[in-house]
Design an enzyme around this catalytic site. Structure first.
Site, PDB file in Angstrom:
ATOM      1  N   ASP A  83       0.867  -1.180   0.000  1.00 27.12           N
ATOM      2  CA  ASP A  83       0.000   0.000   0.000  1.00 27.12           C
ATOM      3  C   ASP A  83       0.907   1.236   0.000  1.00 27.12           C
ATOM      4  O   ASP A  83       1.364   1.668  -1.058  1.00 27.12           O
ATOM      5  CB  ASP A  83      -0.919  -0.100   1.225  1.00 27.12           C
ATOM      6  CG  ASP A  83      -2.001   0.966   1.255  1.00 27.12           C
ATOM      7  OD1 ASP A  83      -2.244   1.590   0.221  1.00 27.12           O
ATOM      8  OD2 ASP A  83      -2.605   1.178   2.319  1.00 27.12           O
TER       9      ASP A  83
ATOM     10  N   ASP B  77      -8.384  -8.692   5.432  1.00 28.77           N
ATOM     11  CA  ASP B  77      -9.529  -8.645   6.339  1.00 28.77           C
ATOM     12  C   ASP B  77     -10.142  -7.260   6.459  1.00 28.77           C
ATOM     13  O   ASP B  77      -9.530  -6.256   6.100  1.00 28.77           O
ATOM     14  CB  ASP B  77      -9.078  -9.055   7.740  1.00 28.77           C
ATOM     15  CG  ASP B  77      -8.270  -7.949   8.402  1.00 28.77           C
ATOM     16  OD1 ASP B  77      -7.261  -7.535   7.811  1.00 28.77           O
ATOM     17  OD2 ASP B  77      -8.670  -7.465   9.479  1.00 28.77           O
TER      18      ASP B  77
END
Ligand code: XMP
Length: 171
Positions: free
Chosen positions: A97, A153
């Site tokens: 990211d 998640d």
């Protein structure tokens, strides 16, 4: 849930990544180090396709992401890591990211005496990177959306899904 990458596409790409990895290491023993917990499914699928002398270990890297007094601080825990002195490490994470986690973990492994560190990620988000970092193996590049499934998640849910998806509002 909108499916972004189907289970079949993931499995096909993991197979290709395994081939790239086997070529890159050219018979050398490798220690796979997964960053828990997001790496779990990717690591399990990938290692079963890597035909090299192989060890597996895990490390945790938790980012506080502003939830505590020190925003953005990263805590690396490596109690489960064996002695990696002189070993060739293949570090695996679910997603690249901003790049901060992998930059820090690579430095940590070099510090612990690794002979080399290559990095494999299942996903790389476009337009999010804040620090320069080039992974050696990338499964898929994806748009800047929050994704779940295949290890990823939301509040510790959805990790078991065999595909990568985007949560739609209300889910
Ligand atoms: P950086 O920013 O350091 O962070 O590269 C990598 C870690 O951030 C988490 N992350 C996500 N987790 N869906 C997730 O479930 C996402 O879309 C997402 N984006 C970043 C993840 O833990 C990763 O290892």
């Amino acid at each position: 849930m909108e499916v972004l990458i189907t289970a079949d596409r993931i499995q096909a790409r993991v197979e290709e990544l395994a081939t790239e990895i086997v070529c890159a290491y050219d018979g050398k023993p490798v220690t796979v180090v997964g960053i828990l917990t997001g790496c779990l499914v990717f690591t399990a699928d990938l290692i079963r396709r890597i035909n090299l002398p192989l060890r597996v270990a895990f490390i945790t890297a938790s980012s506080y992401r502003g939830e505590t007094v020190v925003p953005g601080r990263l805590e690396i825990r490596d109690e489960l890591l064996p002695d990696i002195t002189g070993r060739h490490i293949l570090l695996l994470d679910d997603i690249l990211d901003t790049g901060k986690t992998l930059t820090r973990v690579v430095a940590h492994l070099i510090d612990r005496g690794a002979a080399s560190v290559k990095v494999g990620v299942l996903l790389r988000k476009i337009g999010r990177q804040e620090v320069p970092f080039e992974p050696d193996f990338v499964g898929f590049t994806i748009p800047d959306k929050f994704v779940v499934g295949y290890g990823l998640d939301f509040n510790d849910e959805y990790r078991h899904l065999p595909f990568v998806g985007v949560l739609l509002s209300g889910e």
